[in-house]
Motif scaffolding. Structure first.
Motif, mmCIF file in Angstrom:
data_model
loop_
_atom_site.group_PDB
_atom_site.id
_atom_site.type_symbol
_atom_site.label_atom_id
_atom_site.label_comp_id
_atom_site.label_asym_id
_atom_site.label_seq_id
_atom_site.Cartn_x
_atom_site.Cartn_y
_atom_site.Cartn_z
ATOM 1 N N LEU A 122 -7.500 2.825 -3.418
ATOM 2 C CA LEU A 122 -6.078 2.717 -3.740
ATOM 3 C C LEU A 122 -5.826 3.096 -5.194
ATOM 4 O O LEU A 122 -4.840 3.772 -5.505
ATOM 5 C CB LEU A 122 -5.593 1.293 -3.469
ATOM 6 C CG LEU A 122 -4.132 0.998 -3.793
ATOM 7 C CD1 LEU A 122 -3.195 1.925 -3.032
ATOM 8 C CD2 LEU A 122 -3.807 -0.459 -3.492
ATOM 9 N N GLU A 123 -6.711 2.687 -6.073
ATOM 10 C CA GLU A 123 -6.585 3.042 -7.491
ATOM 11 C C GLU A 123 -6.629 4.557 -7.649
ATOM 12 O O GLU A 123 -5.835 5.146 -8.387
ATOM 13 C CB GLU A 123 -7.720 2.399 -8.284
ATOM 14 C CG GLU A 123 -7.672 2.625 -9.768
ATOM 15 C CD GLU A 123 -6.886 1.544 -10.512
ATOM 16 O OE1 GLU A 123 -6.802 1.652 -11.743
ATOM 17 O OE2 GLU A 123 -6.374 0.619 -9.872
ATOM 18 N N GLN A 124 -7.540 5.192 -6.944
ATOM 19 C CA GLN A 124 -7.698 6.649 -7.028
ATOM 20 C C GLN A 124 -6.463 7.372 -6.499
ATOM 21 O O GLN A 124 -5.901 8.253 -7.162
ATOM 22 C CB GLN A 124 -8.927 7.080 -6.213
ATOM 23 C CG GLN A 124 -9.134 8.585 -6.137
ATOM 24 C CD GLN A 124 -10.128 8.981 -5.056
ATOM 25 O OE1 GLN A 124 -9.954 8.652 -3.885
ATOM 26 N NE2 GLN A 124 -11.188 9.674 -5.451
ATOM 27 N N VAL A 125 -6.024 6.991 -5.309
ATOM 28 C CA VAL A 125 -4.939 7.716 -4.654
ATOM 29 C C VAL A 125 -3.601 7.473 -5.356
ATOM 30 O O VAL A 125 -2.771 8.382 -5.458
ATOM 31 C CB VAL A 125 -4.855 7.323 -3.165
ATOM 32 C CG1 VAL A 125 -3.696 8.034 -2.488
ATOM 33 C CG2 VAL A 125 -6.154 7.667 -2.459
ATOM 34 N N SER A 126 -3.390 6.260 -5.847
ATOM 35 C CA SER A 126 -2.109 5.968 -6.496
ATOM 36 C C SER A 126 -1.939 6.749 -7.793
ATOM 37 O O SER A 126 -0.817 6.916 -8.276
ATOM 38 C CB SER A 126 -1.978 4.467 -6.760
ATOM 39 O OG SER A 126 -2.955 4.014 -7.659
ATOM 40 N N ASN A 127 -3.034 7.251 -8.352
ATOM 41 C CA ASN A 127 -2.936 8.063 -9.564
ATOM 42 C C ASN A 127 -2.468 9.482 -9.289
ATOM 43 O O ASN A 127 -2.060 10.191 -10.214
ATOM 44 C CB ASN A 127 -4.296 8.111 -10.275
ATOM 45 C CG ASN A 127 -4.623 6.813 -10.980
ATOM 46 O OD1 ASN A 127 -3.738 6.095 -11.420
ATOM 47 N ND2 ASN A 127 -5.916 6.500 -11.095
ATOM 48 N N ILE A 128 -2.523 9.907 -8.015
ATOM 49 C CA ILE A 128 -2.160 11.291 -7.709
ATOM 50 C C ILE A 128 -1.003 11.393 -6.714
ATOM 51 O O ILE A 128 -0.480 12.490 -6.511
ATOM 52 C CB ILE A 128 -3.372 12.071 -7.157
ATOM 53 C CG1 ILE A 128 -3.891 11.430 -5.859
ATOM 54 C CG2 ILE A 128 -4.469 12.166 -8.193
ATOM 55 C CD1 ILE A 128 -5.003 12.223 -5.190
ATOM 56 N N ASP A 129 -0.607 10.282 -6.106
ATOM 57 C CA ASP A 129 0.414 10.340 -5.069
ATOM 58 C C ASP A 129 1.492 9.289 -5.330
ATOM 59 O O ASP A 129 1.212 8.091 -5.290
ATOM 60 C CB ASP A 129 -0.232 10.103 -3.705
ATOM 61 C CG ASP A 129 0.731 10.397 -2.559
ATOM 62 O OD1 ASP A 129 1.829 9.802 -2.537
ATOM 63 O OD2 ASP A 129 0.379 11.226 -1.689
ATOM 64 N N PRO A 130 2.730 9.697 -5.582
ATOM 65 C CA PRO A 130 3.798 8.732 -5.891
ATOM 66 C C PRO A 130 4.059 7.734 -4.779
ATOM 67 O O PRO A 130 4.410 6.588 -5.052
ATOM 68 C CB PRO A 130 5.030 9.627 -6.114
ATOM 69 C CG PRO A 130 4.477 10.960 -6.461
ATOM 70 C CD PRO A 130 3.200 11.090 -5.704
ATOM 71 N N GLU A 131 3.892 8.151 -3.525
ATOM 72 C CA GLU A 131 4.166 7.228 -2.421
ATOM 73 C C GLU A 131 3.147 6.095 -2.387
ATOM 74 O O GLU A 131 3.481 4.941 -2.127
ATOM 75 C CB GLU A 131 4.168 7.974 -1.091
ATOM 76 C CG GLU A 131 4.576 7.108 0.088
ATOM 77 C CD GLU A 131 5.958 6.495 -0.052
ATOM 78 O OE1 GLU A 131 6.202 5.446 0.575
ATOM 79 O OE2 GLU A 131 6.800 7.046 -0.798
ATOM 80 N N PHE A 132 1.895 6.394 -2.697
ATOM 81 C CA PHE A 132 0.890 5.335 -2.741
ATOM 82 C C PHE A 132 1.051 4.468 -3.988
ATOM 83 O O PHE A 132 0.681 3.294 -3.978
ATOM 84 C CB PHE A 132 -0.522 5.913 -2.625
ATOM 85 C CG PHE A 132 -0.880 6.259 -1.212
ATOM 86 C CD1 PHE A 132 -1.240 5.268 -0.313
ATOM 87 C CD2 PHE A 132 -0.807 7.572 -0.762
ATOM 88 C CE1 PHE A 132 -1.549 5.574 1.003
ATOM 89 C CE2 PHE A 132 -1.108 7.884 0.556
ATOM 90 C CZ PHE A 132 -1.480 6.889 1.440
ATOM 91 N N ARG A 133 1.599 5.041 -5.050
ATOM 92 C CA ARG A 133 1.950 4.195 -6.195
ATOM 93 C C ARG A 133 2.993 3.168 -5.790
ATOM 94 O O ARG A 133 2.939 2.005 -6.202
ATOM 95 C CB ARG A 133 2.475 5.048 -7.362
ATOM 96 C CG ARG A 133 1.379 5.682 -8.189
ATOM 97 C CD ARG A 133 1.867 6.072 -9.568
ATOM 98 N NE ARG A 133 2.874 7.130 -9.530
ATOM 99 C CZ ARG A 133 2.592 8.423 -9.460
ATOM 100 N NH1 ARG A 133 1.343 8.835 -9.383
ATOM 101 N NH2 ARG A 133 3.556 9.330 -9.457
ATOM 102 N N ARG A 134 3.958 3.618 -4.967
ATOM 103 C CA ARG A 134 4.973 2.684 -4.492
ATOM 104 C C ARG A 134 4.351 1.600 -3.616
ATOM 105 O O ARG A 134 4.651 0.401 -3.757
ATOM 106 C CB ARG A 134 6.050 3.423 -3.690
ATOM 107 C CG ARG A 134 7.172 2.526 -3.186
ATOM 108 C CD ARG A 134 8.148 3.288 -2.303
ATOM 109 N NE ARG A 134 7.535 3.754 -1.080
ATOM 110 C CZ ARG A 134 7.310 2.974 -0.003
ATOM 111 N NH1 ARG A 134 7.648 1.690 -0.035
ATOM 112 N NH2 ARG A 134 6.761 3.479 1.076
#
Length: 224
Positions: A122-134
């Motif tokens: 989750l840490e990795q993906v949220s750094n590159i994808d705004p939807e996963f940051r949300r």
């Protein structure tokens, strides 16, 4: 492929299957995806890897999910439910508040340990994808709101510092616990270091939480 701006894309939110067979198939796909993501990371995982792991066809996959992003969201949602409701030792909320905090921290850390690879993902993906940051922000907010309610309850019982804003206090303390867990179970493991003293981690986290709320101080929940 570059991430689509957050305002332009949302992950689909499909309804769950209505038949036992459909639920089993979907569950098998989510379990297979979790194994693939944990073994290969998000960027290197392919849909064909997931369907092979689940022993199903691509057509079956698309019956339940539209993309790799959507099935990752399902995997993370399952982990979120596990961490919000870890099912480990429970303490009556009206018991000694220090014991409640200690048990809650232990349950959280145990759940984090079970899901450490996904938390790294989750840490990795949220750094590159705004939807996963949300999604990550929503996950964190769920913990903050729950802990704020607990702090407010302690204040109403005269056990915690009444001058603290329960939401801000929860945000600070929840962030501390989350990063402690991330460093202990993800960063140390990734660096090839053996995790440190687990019981010491629990004791320190609980003491910091108790001290921050001034539990047991004179005039705030009893004698020193």
């Amino acid at each position: 492929m570059p991430a689509t701006p957050e305002s332009d894309r949302e992950l689909p939110n499909r309804e769950l299957p209505t038949t036992p067979r459909g639920l089993r198939t979907r569950s098998s796909l989510v379990a297979a995806a979790r194994r693939v993501f944990e073994d290969s990371g998000y960027l290197d995982s392919r849909l064909i890897d997931i369907t092979h792991a689940a022993r199903c066809s691509a057509g079956t996959f698309y019956t339940y999910f539209t993309s790799k992003e959507e099935i990752l969201a399902a995997v993370l949602e399952q982990a979120r439910d596990d961490m919000l409701h870890p099912g480990t030792e429970r303490v009556d909320p009206h018991d000694d508040p220090v014991a409640v905090i200690a048990a809650s921290n232990r349950a959280y850390f145990e759940a984090y340990r079970r899901n450490a690879k996904l938390m790294a993902l989750l840490e990795q993906v949220s750094n590159i994808d705004p939807e996963f940051r949300r999604l990550r922000r929503e996950r964190a907010d769920a913990f903050v709101r729950r802990n704020a309610r607990s702090i407010e309850s302690l204040q109403n019982r005269g056990l915690a510092d009444a001058e603290l804003d329960p939401l801000l206090a929860s945000r600070a303390l929840s962030s501390m616990i989350s990063r402690l867990a991330f460093n202990h179970f993800v960063v140390d493991a990734a660096g090839g270091n053996a995790p440190g003293d687990y019981e010491g981690l629990l004791a320190t986290a609980t003491r910091l939480w108790v001290n921050a709320l001034q539990l047991g101080r004179s005039g705030v929940g009893g004698p020193e």
